[in-house]
Design a protein around this motif. Structure first.
Motif, PDB file in Angstrom:
ATOM      1  N   LEU A 270       8.172   4.194   6.898  1.00 19.37           N
ATOM      2  CA  LEU A 270       8.443   2.956   7.636  1.00 19.37           C
ATOM      3  C   LEU A 270       9.368   2.049   6.842  1.00 19.37           C
ATOM      4  O   LEU A 270      10.289   1.436   7.397  1.00 19.37           O
ATOM      5  N   ALA A 271       9.123   1.945   5.538  1.00 17.91           N
ATOM      6  CA  ALA A 271       9.973   1.116   4.688  1.00 17.91           C
ATOM      7  C   ALA A 271      11.412   1.637   4.698  1.00 17.91           C
ATOM      8  O   ALA A 271      12.368   0.857   4.809  1.00 17.91           O
ATOM      9  N   LYS A 272      11.568   2.946   4.605  1.00 17.41           N
ATOM     10  CA  LYS A 272      12.905   3.547   4.621  1.00 17.41           C
ATOM     11  C   LYS A 272      13.634   3.228   5.918  1.00 17.41           C
ATOM     12  O   LYS A 272      14.818   2.875   5.917  1.00 17.41           O
TER      13      LYS A 272
ATOM     14  N   GLU B 283      12.516   0.099   0.271  1.00 20.79           N
ATOM     15  CA  GLU B 283      11.726   1.107  -0.430  1.00 20.79           C
ATOM     16  C   GLU B 283      10.313   0.555  -0.562  1.00 20.79           C
ATOM     17  O   GLU B 283      10.129  -0.631  -0.864  1.00 20.79           O
ATOM     18  N   ASN B 284       9.323   1.382  -0.349  1.00 25.01           N
ATOM     19  CA  ASN B 284       7.933   0.935  -0.427  1.00 25.01           C
ATOM     20  C   ASN B 284       7.450   0.953  -1.875  1.00 25.01           C
ATOM     21  O   ASN B 284       6.578   1.723  -2.271  1.00 25.01           O
TER      22      ASN B 284
ATOM     23  N   TYR C  74       0.848  -1.185   0.000  1.00 29.36           N
ATOM     24  CA  TYR C  74       0.000   0.000   0.000  1.00 29.36           C
ATOM     25  C   TYR C  74       0.881   1.231   0.000  1.00 29.36           C
ATOM     26  O   TYR C  74       1.843   1.313   0.766  1.00 29.36           O
ATOM     27  N   ARG C  75       0.568   2.196  -0.849  1.00 27.74           N
ATOM     28  CA  ARG C  75       1.421   3.368  -1.008  1.00 27.74           C
ATOM     29  C   ARG C  75       0.856   4.554  -0.233  1.00 27.74           C
ATOM     30  O   ARG C  75      -0.157   5.144  -0.624  1.00 27.74           O
ATOM     31  N   THR C  76       1.480   4.899   0.884  1.00 25.22           N
ATOM     32  CA  THR C  76       1.164   6.110   1.635  1.00 25.22           C
ATOM     33  C   THR C  76       2.480   6.700   2.132  1.00 25.22           C
ATOM     34  O   THR C  76       3.477   5.988   2.266  1.00 25.22           O
ATOM     35  N   PRO C  77       2.509   8.011   2.428  1.00 22.28           N
ATOM     36  CA  PRO C  77       3.737   8.606   2.978  1.00 22.28           C
ATOM     37  C   PRO C  77       4.199   7.916   4.264  1.00 22.28           C
ATOM     38  O   PRO C  77       5.409   7.726   4.473  1.00 22.28           O
TER      39      PRO C  77
END
Length: 297
Positions: free
Chosen positions: A21-23, A28-29, A13-16
């Motif tokens: 969190l991925a970073k 990378e998300n 899911y793509r959100t800021p």
């Protein structure tokens, strides 16, 4: 032989917020990065907990939530990676006595597709108990299609939500009322691990996943030693119940670094049960996965 892994609980899911969190977890998300990381760690299939509303409604009910990291979701022509299947997410706060049957019809059209392998209910974030009758049409649907219902249980991220709705003991009641449905207590009910494992011990149709217990990126052995009392407590109840056939590996990605999480879980779970935990149990619970798994070489 390299052990194959199924991630039984992650987010696509793509959100800021998820990007950040991925970073922090060394990732990378993006779909491209996730698939690369999976290949590096022999994760052959992932079960996404749906976050993005499908929309628009066809039947006047609440629409399922689906993955959408690989572009806007297309139900008719599945456009997510072949290594991704998903549980359709429920917005329980929007369920009413009047729309719950129509909501089940919305979910049925999704469950009829090969890649939808279960239903996800966000207890705690939604202020509705697992045993609320507004959920019952969805449990009946899960029984009809032989798919599990996964519940968020335990702590809620960000401090919002109410914990009383997310206590794992509430799953006991629905497990008794729907004995032919498989129910998964996500996050092992953390911090109520004992309570979650008691429900697993009591109810034949209840399972747990060990996703979302940690965040970030770290050396697995160092992290385990730093938090050894917590992990030994968990291991104590896993061993006491001794139902490693009902414990499922999951990460809650992008919260966690994939390699870090695998390394820690290898210290939590006895090596004799790696095959069950990392692969076989997900195949049994999410049985619709099996035709979609890579063919044996």
């Amino acid at each position: 032989i390299i052990m194959k892994i199924i991630d039984g609980h992650m987010h696509f899911y793509r959100t800021p917020g998820f990007d950040q969190l991925a970073k922090e977890a060394g990732h990378e998300n993006t779909a491209e990065h996730y698939l690369k990381a999976c290949k590096e760690n022999n994760v052959v299939m992932s079960v996404v907990m749906g976050n993005a509303p499908l929309g628009p409604s066809l039947y006047g009910g609440t629409v399922p939530r689906v993955p959408d990291l690989a572009g806007p979701f297309d139900l008719e022509h599945y456009n997510q990676p072949k290594e991704i299947v998903y549980c359709a997410g429920v917005d329980s706060n929007a369920l009413t006595e009047k729309n719950c049957r129509a909501t089940a019809k919305e979910f049925e059209r999704v469950l009829q597709t090969p890649q939808c392998v279960g239903i996800k209910i966000y207890l705690g974030y939604s202020l509705v108990y697992a045993y609320d009758k507004r959920h019952f049409p969805l449990y009946e649907l899960a029984e009809k299609y032989n798919v599990p219902v996964v519940f968020h249980t335990g702590d809620t991220a960000g401090g919002h939500g109410l914990l009383k709705y997310a206590h794992p003991l509430t799953i006991d009641e629905v497990a008794m009322q729907f004995p032919r449905v498989k129910f998964v207590i996500a996050h092992c009910g953390n911090p109520w691990i004992l309570d979650a494992m008691e429900v697993v011990a009591k109810d034949p149709n209840v399972y747990v996943d060990l996703s979302g217990l940690l965040e970030g990126r770290f050396d697995g052995a160092v992290f385990y030693e730093k938090h050894r009392d917590y992990f030994r407590y968990m291991r104590m109840w896993l061993d006491y119940v001794n139902r490693y056939d009902k414990v499922i590996y999951g990460t809650d990605w992008p919260l966690i670094n994939i390699r870090s999480y695998i390394d820690v879980m290898k210290l939590v779970i006895p090596e004799a049960h790696y095959q069950e935990f990392f692969y076989d149990n997900a195949r049994r619970v999410f049985s619709k996965i099996n035709p979609l798994l890579p063919k044996e070489e």
